[in-house]
Every structure is written in C-alpha cells, then in structure tokens.
Scaffold this motif. Structure first.
Motif, PDB file in Angstrom:
ATOM      1  N   ASP A 129      21.456  -8.162  16.746  1.00 58.98           N
ATOM      2  CA  ASP A 129      21.875  -7.037  15.772  1.00 58.98           C
ATOM      3  C   ASP A 129      23.227  -7.395  15.265  1.00 58.98           C
ATOM      4  OD1 ASP A 129      21.518  -5.192  14.114  1.00 58.98           O
ATOM      5  OD2 ASP A 129      21.667  -3.521  15.334  1.00 58.98           O
ATOM      6  N   GLU A 130      23.467  -8.653  15.308  1.00 58.78           N
ATOM      7  CA  GLU A 130      24.982  -9.076  14.981  1.00 58.78           C
ATOM      8  C   GLU A 130      25.017 -10.109  13.721  1.00 58.78           C
ATOM      9  OE1 GLU A 130      27.079 -10.283  18.274  1.00 58.78           O
ATOM     10  OE2 GLU A 130      26.680  -8.559  19.573  1.00 58.78           O
ATOM     11  N   PRO A 131      24.471 -10.094  12.622  1.00 64.10           N
ATOM     12  CA  PRO A 131      24.558 -10.736  11.371  1.00 64.10           C
ATOM     13  C   PRO A 131      25.690 -10.743  10.697  1.00 64.10           C
ATOM     14  CG  PRO A 131      23.176  -8.773  10.852  1.00 64.10           C
ATOM     15  CD  PRO A 131      23.622  -8.704  12.308  1.00 64.10           C
ATOM     16  N   LEU A 165      12.654  -5.749  -0.173  1.00 68.23           N
ATOM     17  CA  LEU A 165      13.940  -4.914  -0.535  1.00 68.23           C
ATOM     18  C   LEU A 165      15.168  -5.555   0.086  1.00 68.23           C
ATOM     19  CD1 LEU A 165      12.197  -1.737   0.789  1.00 68.23           C
ATOM     20  CD2 LEU A 165      12.638  -2.098  -1.555  1.00 68.23           C
ATOM     21  N   GLN A 166      16.463  -5.562  -0.576  1.00 63.65           N
ATOM     22  CA  GLN A 166      17.500  -6.231   0.025  1.00 63.65           C
ATOM     23  C   GLN A 166      17.861  -5.809   1.148  1.00 63.65           C
ATOM     24  OE1 GLN A 166      19.377  -6.250  -4.378  1.00 63.65           O
ATOM     25  NE2 GLN A 166      20.620  -7.844  -3.559  1.00 63.65           N
ATOM     26  N   PRO A 167      18.827  -6.472   1.887  1.00 66.95           N
ATOM     27  CA  PRO A 167      19.381  -5.877   2.879  1.00 66.95           C
ATOM     28  C   PRO A 167      20.394  -4.500   2.454  1.00 66.95           C
ATOM     29  CG  PRO A 167      19.701  -8.131   3.006  1.00 66.95           C
ATOM     30  CD  PRO A 167      19.052  -7.867   1.702  1.00 66.95           C
ATOM     31  N   GLY A 168      20.382  -3.542   3.629  1.00 65.23           N
ATOM     32  CA  GLY A 168      21.114  -2.601   3.262  1.00 65.23           C
ATOM     33  C   GLY A 168      20.500  -1.502   2.351  1.00 65.23           C
ATOM     34  N   TRP A 169      19.078  -1.710   2.072  1.00 62.85           N
ATOM     35  CA  TRP A 169      18.423  -0.592   1.263  1.00 62.85           C
ATOM     36  C   TRP A 169      18.259   0.471   1.869  1.00 62.85           C
ATOM     37  CZ3 TRP A 169      14.049   1.772   2.960  1.00 62.85           C
ATOM     38  CH2 TRP A 169      13.404   1.194   3.830  1.00 62.85           C
ATOM     39  N   GLN A 170      18.281   0.859   3.083  1.00 64.86           N
ATOM     40  CA  GLN A 170      18.072   1.902   3.970  1.00 64.86           C
ATOM     41  C   GLN A 170      19.108   2.981   3.646  1.00 64.86           C
ATOM     42  OE1 GLN A 170      18.397  -1.128   5.304  1.00 64.86           O
ATOM     43  NE2 GLN A 170      16.775  -1.472   6.923  1.00 64.86           N
ATOM     44  N   HIS A 171      20.405   2.437   3.212  1.00 65.29           N
ATOM     45  CA  HIS A 171      21.658   3.358   3.125  1.00 65.29           C
ATOM     46  C   HIS A 171      21.216   4.019   1.826  1.00 65.29           C
ATOM     47  CE1 HIS A 171      23.244   1.221   6.569  1.00 65.29           C
ATOM     48  NE2 HIS A 171      23.365   0.191   6.007  1.00 65.29           N
ATOM     49  N   ASP A 172      20.540   3.484   0.780  1.00 67.40           N
ATOM     50  CA  ASP A 172      20.452   4.414  -0.346  1.00 67.40           C
ATOM     51  C   ASP A 172      19.039   3.980  -0.829  1.00 67.40           C
ATOM     52  OD1 ASP A 172      20.796   5.840  -2.510  1.00 67.40           O
ATOM     53  OD2 ASP A 172      22.190   4.498  -3.620  1.00 67.40           O
ATOM     54  N   GLU A 181      23.571 -12.800   6.025  1.00 69.12           N
ATOM     55  CA  GLU A 181      22.443 -13.182   7.152  1.00 69.12           C
ATOM     56  C   GLU A 181      21.569 -12.017   7.445  1.00 69.12           C
ATOM     57  OE1 GLU A 181      24.456 -16.593  10.009  1.00 69.12           O
ATOM     58  OE2 GLU A 181      24.146 -14.689  10.631  1.00 69.12           O
ATOM     59  N   GLU A 182      21.864 -10.877   6.926  1.00 69.90           N
ATOM     60  CA  GLU A 182      20.903  -9.724   7.121  1.00 69.90           C
ATOM     61  C   GLU A 182      19.510  -9.965   6.574  1.00 69.90           C
ATOM     62  OE1 GLU A 182      23.680  -9.525   5.539  1.00 69.90           O
ATOM     63  OE2 GLU A 182      25.036  -8.384   6.206  1.00 69.90           O
ATOM     64  N   ILE A 223      19.422 -16.044  16.619  1.00 66.91           N
ATOM     65  CA  ILE A 223      20.120 -15.485  17.643  1.00 66.91           C
ATOM     66  C   ILE A 223      20.862 -14.067  17.350  1.00 66.91           C
ATOM     67  CG2 ILE A 223      21.353 -15.387  19.765  1.00 66.91           C
ATOM     68  CD1 ILE A 223      20.500 -18.220  19.918  1.00 66.91           C
ATOM     69  N   ARG A 224      21.896 -14.285  16.177  1.00 63.64           N
ATOM     70  CA  ARG A 224      22.547 -13.157  15.831  1.00 63.64           C
ATOM     71  C   ARG A 224      21.565 -12.006  15.125  1.00 63.64           C
ATOM     72  NH1 ARG A 224      26.226 -17.431  14.291  1.00 63.64           N
ATOM     73  NH2 ARG A 224      25.404 -17.476  12.230  1.00 63.64           N
TER      74      ARG A 224
END
Length: 204
Positions: free
Chosen positions: A136-138, A163-170, A142-143, A131-132
C-alpha cells in the motif's frame, strides 16, 4: 523492449528497489501460515506444512522467488552454457535480483534475441510496483484502477470499464473510462458518473 541507457538504468534501479522491498513483502507472511499442528498426532507435532502462498502476499513472494531463479538459470545457460544452483533463502533471492539485471544487460549487449530475455526484463521491472501495491505504498501513477461495478463494458470494444485511481475520494465526479478506445482527440473514452452510480441504485 528497446535496450537503451534508460532501460539499463531502470533494470539496476529495480534490482536495488527489490533488495529493500522483497524482505518487507515476506514479513507480511505470518509464520503460522507455514505450518500447523496435526491434531491427530500423539505428540501434536507440526507434521503438516502449509503453503505460504495461500495469502496474497505469500503468493506474490512465492512467484517472485520462483521466477527470479528460473530466469537467472535460463539466462546463465544461454549466455555461459551452465548455471549454478541458488539456494532458497531470502538473502539469496535478493542476490538473484542483482544477478538477473546483470544477465539481462549482458544478453542485450550480445544482441541475444530471446523470449527469456524479454520476459525476465518485463518481470524485473514490474516486481517493484507489484510489491509497492501490496505494501500500500504506490508511487504516483502506480495506483491501481478499479473495475466499474455492474460489469459495465465499453459499447465499442466490450472491454470492462474502469474507475481511475482516487475515485473513492469523490465518487460522484468519477467517470468510467475505457482504456482501449480513444476519441478524436486521442483521449480515452469516458462516461459520466451517473453511468455506474445508477447501476448501484438499481434493485438486485
């Protein structure tokens, strides 16, 4: 799953979290998805009722709504020989979360070895995270991971690389990872970003 004090605490924590998260999940289901007006009806009455699980949030809510009742009933019958019907309201679903945690705890105390107990426990612990993610509140850790583009697979096990969580940032520093195979240091096998960035640059 080993039944420890930590596990018991996690069950009741999950039930408490669900009491707050589940109503928020149901709020994501737009009312108009539940029914629509039949254009062929002379009085244009809402004679056809749709399935709220046609949306991702609706599908998750419906699955949770159904499964919590299924396992509450199954464990009540196994433990006490009978089960009472629980209505379909959201408030009663929240009550079922609390009851299910108690039943799982009691089943473990009675040393009942059953897939119903194991499955119910795994679901109850997984629902808050699901649910989180929908909200969009992981929490940290939990991402969700992302499948690497181009159907890239591990050359050792043929599992899809991720691809690991947060890959979009770099993205230019984001390795692709196999979460099954490990190197001599016990770390997941990974490949440099060029492995998947090159796939995106190739003509279709």
């Amino acid at each position: 799953m080993t039944h420890t004090t930590t596990t018991v605490d996690a069950l009741y924590t999950a039930a408490r979290e669900l009491a707050h998260l589940y109503p928020r999940l149901t709020q994501l289901i737009h009312e108009e998805t539940n029914h629509w007006t039949d254009p062929d009806s002379p009085k244009r009455r809402a004679t056809t009722y749709g399935a709220p699980w046609n949306t991702p949030a609706g599908e998750l809510a419906h699955n949770i709504h159904t499964q919590v009742r299924r396992y509450e009933t199954a464990l009540n019958i196994r433990l006490f020989g009978s089960a009472k019907y629980r209505g379909t309201s959201d408030a009663l679903t929240v009550q079922a979360f609390n009851r299910l945690a108690v039943l799982i705890d009691h089943a473990h105390t009675q040393h009942i070895d059953s897939t119903d107990v194991t499955d119910a426990e795994q679901l109850l612990l997984a629902w808050p995270r699901q649910i989180r993610l929908m909200l969009d509140e992981p929490k940290p850790g939990e991402e969700p991971w992302t499948k690497a583009p181009g159907n890239l697979c591990c050359p050792h096990c043929d599992r899809r690389l991720e691809l690991q969580p947060g890959w979009q940032h770099d993205p230019e520093a984001a390795d692709v990872v196999c979460r099954r195979c490990k190197d001599e240091n016990g770390e997941w096998l990974r490949w440099v970003p060029g492995t998947w960035l090159l796939v995106l640059q190739q003509p279709a």
